[in-house]
Write an enzyme that holds these catalytic residues in place. Structure first.
Site, PDB file in Angstrom:
ATOM      1  N   ASN A  56       0.829  -1.216   0.000  1.00  0.00           N
ATOM      2  CA  ASN A  56       0.000   0.000   0.000  1.00  0.00           C
ATOM      3  C   ASN A  56       0.861   1.262   0.000  1.00  0.00           C
ATOM      4  O   ASN A  56       0.378   2.349   0.311  1.00  0.00           O
ATOM      5  CB  ASN A  56      -0.929   0.011   1.226  1.00  0.00           C
ATOM      6  CG  ASN A  56      -1.927  -1.130   1.181  1.00  0.00           C
ATOM      7  OD1 ASN A  56      -2.373  -1.528   0.101  1.00  0.00           O
ATOM      8  ND2 ASN A  56      -2.267  -1.678   2.326  1.00  0.00           N
ATOM      9  N   HIS A  74     -14.574  -1.821   5.499  1.00  0.00           N
ATOM     10  CA  HIS A  74     -13.485  -2.624   6.056  1.00  0.00           C
ATOM     11  C   HIS A  74     -13.929  -3.427   7.286  1.00  0.00           C
ATOM     12  O   HIS A  74     -14.814  -3.015   8.026  1.00  0.00           O
ATOM     13  CB  HIS A  74     -12.350  -1.670   6.463  1.00  0.00           C
ATOM     14  CG  HIS A  74     -11.105  -2.359   6.865  1.00  0.00           C
ATOM     15  ND1 HIS A  74     -10.695  -2.448   8.177  1.00  0.00           N
ATOM     16  CD2 HIS A  74     -10.168  -3.017   6.134  1.00  0.00           C
ATOM     17  CE1 HIS A  74      -9.542  -3.106   8.229  1.00  0.00           C
ATOM     18  NE2 HIS A  74      -9.207  -3.457   7.001  1.00  0.00           N
ATOM     19  N   GLU A 123     -16.217   4.504   2.900  1.00  0.00           N
ATOM     20  CA  GLU A 123     -14.771   4.696   2.719  1.00  0.00           C
ATOM     21  C   GLU A 123     -14.512   5.637   1.551  1.00  0.00           C
ATOM     22  O   GLU A 123     -15.293   5.683   0.606  1.00  0.00           O
ATOM     23  CB  GLU A 123     -14.098   3.345   2.435  1.00  0.00           C
ATOM     24  CG  GLU A 123     -14.230   2.392   3.605  1.00  0.00           C
ATOM     25  CD  GLU A 123     -13.544   1.049   3.378  1.00  0.00           C
ATOM     26  OE1 GLU A 123     -12.778   0.908   2.407  1.00  0.00           O
ATOM     27  OE2 GLU A 123     -13.795   0.148   4.195  1.00  0.00           O
ATOM     28  N   SER A 180     -10.977  -0.646  -0.077  1.00  0.00           N
ATOM     29  CA  SER A 180      -9.682  -1.323  -0.002  1.00  0.00           C
ATOM     30  C   SER A 180      -9.546  -2.529  -0.911  1.00  0.00           C
ATOM     31  O   SER A 180      -8.448  -2.855  -1.342  1.00  0.00           O
ATOM     32  CB  SER A 180      -9.392  -1.733   1.437  1.00  0.00           C
ATOM     33  OG  SER A 180     -10.421  -2.561   1.924  1.00  0.00           O
ATOM     34  N   ASP A 226     -13.978   6.824   6.276  1.00  0.00           N
ATOM     35  CA  ASP A 226     -12.681   6.189   6.516  1.00  0.00           C
ATOM     36  C   ASP A 226     -11.884   6.383   5.224  1.00  0.00           C
ATOM     37  O   ASP A 226     -12.154   5.752   4.208  1.00  0.00           O
ATOM     38  CB  ASP A 226     -12.898   4.697   6.823  1.00  0.00           C
ATOM     39  CG  ASP A 226     -11.584   3.934   6.932  1.00  0.00           C
ATOM     40  OD1 ASP A 226     -10.519   4.504   6.611  1.00  0.00           O
ATOM     41  OD2 ASP A 226     -11.626   2.749   7.316  1.00  0.00           O
ATOM     42  N   HIS A 241      -7.430   4.771   2.228  1.00  0.00           N
ATOM     43  CA  HIS A 241      -6.762   4.623   0.929  1.00  0.00           C
ATOM     44  C   HIS A 241      -6.884   5.864   0.042  1.00  0.00           C
ATOM     45  O   HIS A 241      -6.416   5.855  -1.097  1.00  0.00           O
ATOM     46  CB  HIS A 241      -7.309   3.396   0.193  1.00  0.00           C
ATOM     47  CG  HIS A 241      -7.048   2.127   0.939  1.00  0.00           C
ATOM     48  ND1 HIS A 241      -5.876   1.425   0.827  1.00  0.00           N
ATOM     49  CD2 HIS A 241      -7.804   1.461   1.846  1.00  0.00           C
ATOM     50  CE1 HIS A 241      -5.917   0.369   1.625  1.00  0.00           C
ATOM     51  NE2 HIS A 241      -7.080   0.360   2.257  1.00  0.00           N
ATOM     52  N   LYS A 291      -0.819   3.434   4.878  1.00  0.00           N
ATOM     53  CA  LYS A 291      -0.909   3.214   3.418  1.00  0.00           C
ATOM     54  C   LYS A 291       0.001   4.247   2.733  1.00  0.00           C
ATOM     55  O   LYS A 291       1.197   4.171   2.865  1.00  0.00           O
ATOM     56  CB  LYS A 291      -2.361   3.305   2.939  1.00  0.00           C
ATOM     57  CG  LYS A 291      -3.401   2.769   3.902  1.00  0.00           C
ATOM     58  CD  LYS A 291      -3.371   1.287   4.100  1.00  0.00           C
ATOM     59  CE  LYS A 291      -4.514   0.867   5.037  1.00  0.00           C
ATOM     60  NZ  LYS A 291      -4.302  -0.428   5.664  1.00  0.00           N
TER      61      LYS A 291
HETATM   62  C1  LIG Z   1     -10.380   0.987   4.700  1.00  0.00           C
HETATM   63  C2  LIG Z   1      -9.468   0.591   5.802  1.00  0.00           C
HETATM   64  N1  LIG Z   1      -9.682   1.085   7.027  1.00  0.00           N
HETATM   65  C3  LIG Z   1      -8.889   0.771   8.056  1.00  0.00           C
HETATM   66  C4  LIG Z   1      -7.836  -0.093   7.901  1.00  0.00           C
HETATM   67  C5  LIG Z   1      -6.983  -0.444   9.076  1.00  0.00           C
HETATM   68  O1  LIG Z   1      -5.880   0.385   9.121  1.00  0.00           O
HETATM   69  P1  LIG Z   1      -4.546  -0.086   9.860  1.00  0.00           P
HETATM   70  O2  LIG Z   1      -3.830  -0.989   8.902  1.00  0.00           O
HETATM   71  O3  LIG Z   1      -3.831   1.163  10.164  1.00  0.00           O
HETATM   72  O4  LIG Z   1      -4.975  -0.827  11.085  1.00  0.00           O
HETATM   73  C6  LIG Z   1      -7.549  -0.623   6.643  1.00  0.00           C
HETATM   74  C7  LIG Z   1      -6.383  -1.513   6.470  1.00  0.00           C
HETATM   75  O5  LIG Z   1      -6.349  -2.456   5.778  1.00  0.00           O
HETATM   76  C8  LIG Z   1      -8.388  -0.290   5.569  1.00  0.00           C
HETATM   77  O6  LIG Z   1      -8.190  -0.798   4.353  1.00  0.00           O
END
Ligand SMILES: Cc1ncc(COP(=O)(O)O)c(C=O)c1O
Length: 400
Positions: free
Chosen positions: A46, A139, A192, A196, A221, A224, A256
């Site tokens: 990432n 996620h 999001e 992801s 969120d 990405h 990321k």
């Molecule tokens: C959309 C999304 N939110 C949150 C996370 C979690 O983040 P972290 O890897 O910092 O725990 C991810 C990680 O894969 C993600 O893709």
């Protein structure tokens, strides 16, 4: 005892092509990965802007300012206080996303923890009459905490069809007419910035309008989207012309494109004060390490200054998409660095990923439960660190 159960579950995973294994990589950069002395082209990280690879610890700690940073935060921020470097990072983030003075920022050890910390604090035993509405493809950190809150009777969780505004509107309208739900004071819609596993994006202007029209809060969120999209990489809200004040809770992760570790929540001062008091992830966890905070600060400054990284990334994505046109696989409508190739069958996806490895290309197979059953895929990620020749190599091997 547990041994027999564990054994049975692991065997089931293996038979369904779902077994996960850990490996040691001797070296990982945005463009390369070395495992067991074999070098692969890395299309799985990432590190979309190639920042984690470029800003090494040596480079970071060579600055006098950081020579005396402690390696760890030593306790929860509420016990020993937070370090000045945490405050510097919070302010940098607030400025980056153009937050009004009414807003504040809270740091977490990971994006997973930020998401669970926010949702479980908003939906708890003292605040039960609440509705949580999530995109179906959100996620695991968001879905799991929502499911748990619902199981505890702290909220009702409903999921709308992925990126489907009509589905979201219908859920919220139905909720308004459904007696039990209409009595719910507090509603939160979560999506999001960039998904992801699919790499696609929601249409944020109408989504935020629908949310507002239904008196719900909006949480984004942007794990990405941050770094990649928007003015100087400040994220999906800016990219889609949404003011920060129209997003009630923004989650940014550092793991990321920012190329570090940790996460931040940006919201009004009142919301941040509430989370400081009620987010168990914040209260009962050692604070983000000062060294990771310094890494995030350095990397964000690089992201802000280096427009060329975003330009090169956009060029690489376009190149990949154009040249994959002739392949036997169809790409999705993603315009982000996440370019999935949907295979469907779990075993076939793993076989394709293994075949690519034989030919020196590393692209991970994503399977259930990360994605739905029979939706297994190669999750190819493109970085600004890739050269055209490396992309050609990927395209040739995937199309073979
Ligand atoms: C959309 C999304 N939110 C949150 C996370 C979690 O983040 P972290 O890897 O910092 O725990 C991810 C990680 O894969 C993600 O893709």
């Amino acid at each position: 005892m547990f041994e027999a159960t564990l054994n049975q579950r692991l065997q089931q995973q293996a038979c369904s092509g779902l077994l996960r294994t850990r490996l040691i990589a001797d070296e990982i950069s945005a463009a390369y990965l070395t495992v067991d002395n074999k070098q692969y082209l890395n299309f799985a990280s990432n590190d979309y802007l190639g920042i984690a690879s470029d800003n090494t610890v040596e480079k970071l700690l060579s600055s006098d300012k950081h020579k005396h940073l402690s390696s760890g935060a030593m306790a929860s921020p509420l016990v020993v206080g937070r370090h000045k470097i945490h405050q510097e990072l919070e302010q940098l983030l607030l400025d980056w996303v153009d937050a009004p003075k009414s807003h504040d920022c809270l740091l977490f050890g990971s994006g997973y923890s930020a998401n669970t910390g926010v949702i479980s604090a908003l939906f708890n035993q003292k605040n039960k009459d609440a509705l949580l509405v999530q995109d179906k493809f959100n996620h695991a950190s968001l879905m799991d905490v929502g499911r748990n809150s619902q199981a505890l009777g702290h909220c009702r969780q409903l999921r709308f069809m992925h990126n489907d505004l009509a589905s979201l509107a219908s859920i919220l309208t139905k909720a308004a007419h459904d007696k039990s739900a209409s009595e719910m004071q507090n509603k939160l819609v979560v999506t999001e910035g960039v998904f992801s596993m699919d790499g696609d994006q929601p249409d944020l202007p109408p989504l935020t309008q629908i949310t507002k029209a239904n008196n719900a809060w909006f949480m984004l969120d942007d794990a990405h989207g941050i770094g990649v999209h928007g003015n100087r990489g400040c994220g999906s809200l800016s990219a889609q012309g949404i003011a920060l004040s129209d997003c009630d809770i923004l989650v940014i992760t550092f793991g990321k494109a920012i190329g570090a570790q940790g996460a931040a929540v940006i919201a009004t001062k009142q919301t941040i004060e509430y989370l400081t008091n009620f987010s168990r992830d914040y209260i009962y966890s050692t604070h983000l390490s000062p060294t990771q905070s310094a890494a995030a600060i350095a990397n964000i400054k690089t992201i802000q200054a280096d427009n060329w990284r975003r330009e090169k990334l956009a060029e690489n994505i376009e190149y990949f998409k154009n040249h994959m046109n002739h392949s036997k696989f169809t790409l999705t409508n993603s315009n982000s660095p996440i370019q999935p190739i949907i295979i469907g069958d779990e075993t076939k996806a793993v076989q394709l990923s293994e075949q690519l490895k034989v030919n020196g290309v590393w692209a991970s197979a994503m399977r259930y439960p990360t994605v739905a059953k029979q939706q297994a895929r190669l999750r190819i990620t493109i970085s600004a660190a890739h050269s055209k020749q490396q992309l050609d190599q990927l395209i040739k091997q995937v199309s073979a």
